[in-house]
Scaffold this active site. Sequence first.
Site, mmCIF file in Angstrom:
data_model
loop_
_atom_site.group_PDB
_atom_site.id
_atom_site.type_symbol
_atom_site.label_atom_id
_atom_site.label_comp_id
_atom_site.label_asym_id
_atom_site.label_seq_id
_atom_site.Cartn_x
_atom_site.Cartn_y
_atom_site.Cartn_z
ATOM 1 N N LYS A 219 31.686 54.160 94.544
ATOM 2 C CA LYS A 219 30.918 52.930 94.715
ATOM 3 C C LYS A 219 30.550 52.714 96.184
ATOM 4 O O LYS A 219 31.342 53.022 97.092
ATOM 5 C CB LYS A 219 31.771 51.769 94.190
ATOM 6 C CG LYS A 219 31.090 50.427 94.037
ATOM 7 C CD LYS A 219 32.071 49.461 93.391
ATOM 8 C CE LYS A 219 31.526 48.064 93.208
ATOM 9 N NZ LYS A 219 32.512 47.172 92.560
ATOM 10 N N SER B 296 30.771 44.669 88.816
ATOM 11 C CA SER B 296 29.846 45.078 89.856
ATOM 12 C C SER B 296 29.773 46.588 90.071
ATOM 13 O O SER B 296 28.908 47.078 90.791
ATOM 14 C CB SER B 296 30.243 44.408 91.177
ATOM 15 O OG SER B 296 31.530 44.852 91.605
ATOM 16 N N SER C 76 35.134 43.934 87.403
ATOM 17 C CA SER C 76 34.125 44.833 87.958
ATOM 18 C C SER C 76 34.356 46.311 87.696
ATOM 19 O O SER C 76 33.477 47.129 87.948
ATOM 20 C CB SER C 76 33.985 44.598 89.467
ATOM 21 O OG SER C 76 33.316 43.385 89.708
#
Length: 391
Positions: A12, A93, A117
């Site tokens: 990420k 996310s 997330s």
Amino acid sequence: RSPLHGIPILIKDNIDTYDRMMTTAGSLALVGSKPAQDAFVAKKLRAAGAVILGKTNLSEWANFRSNKSSSGWSGRGGQTKNPYALDRNPCGSSSGSGVAVAANLCAAAIGTETDGSVVCPSSANSLVGIKPTVGLVSRAGIIPIAHSQDTAGPMARTVADAAMLLTAMVGEDPRDPMTKESRGKAAPDYTKFLDRDGLRGMRIGVARKHFGFSERVDMLMSDLGKEMKSLGAVFVDPADIPTSGKFDDSELEVLLYEFKADLNTYLAGLGPQAPVKSLKDVIDFNNRNRDREMPYFGQDLLEKAQAKGPLTSKAYIQALNKNHLLTRAQGIDFIMRKHRLDALVAPTGGPPWPTDWLNGDHFSGGYSSASAVAGYPHITVPAGYVFGMPV
């Protein structure tokens, strides 16, 4: 070097790497930011032989910018799309990490979670996602939201792959004092716990309050419950967390305080070359670049966080204490002890919703918050599909 040697993974874009890649949390305000060292997680993965192919798009600032945001959208990366149906949302996310694994762009990926997330995008992309106990995985070198809840976690197609990835991620790190708590508790190899007969005799509580938002999801869960019973599991139904819904306000209060403090610390650590040096700088940048950064939703959460005082504030300390009391002693711990449970089960979420920049996300229901606020572990596994959409 390990079972991950030569395995291509993606991470990420809020995880620092000391290479030619930037670390931006999806924000144009951090374009050009190149940290001085790898995050602990990235360092551990490289040591295990994993090949970090690149970084994945995310909900900007890990979905902590606006209550009206669209998951998977960032100023830098645009809108991440769900590979099962491109007009559907990938959740967030860790949106790009979930999509990348589902679309076979990599073998596995790393996400981060403050509340949902890792598990939500895993659910929306038919993956296994593990949100570890806070402190099991170092947060050093990860753009933060809140140190009381943040953690990185693996996202993969199988439980075995996720266990291999978790093995490579854990470890004590002087840069994250919380990891001291894992001493003597972290396992050297999580694949050792992969047991096809593991459900036999296990007592599982059904967190029934988190059902009922979709009859088709309930049908899937019912079928899986029967399968688990056939494998020897004993169900306690209902076994609801009695405090569910009673800590939502205090959770947000804690996140606002900690985001300001933790982000300012992270940005200060980037040194004099950092494009922005504080949360206030980020807010000002967004205001100057509204056409690129805020075409669909604003930055109300950033502004609320900026208005908060230091972590010595009475309001913060009270909210944090309330969080831990309600989610631990009076919440998960209480129901687990009452029914002598090994685990709780609930749907992580419903089928992915259509992406909507006008109104933001359309969460239908599911579970993540109690485990997230408590700092406790949470694993999500694929339950099946509703009209081809993952659950």
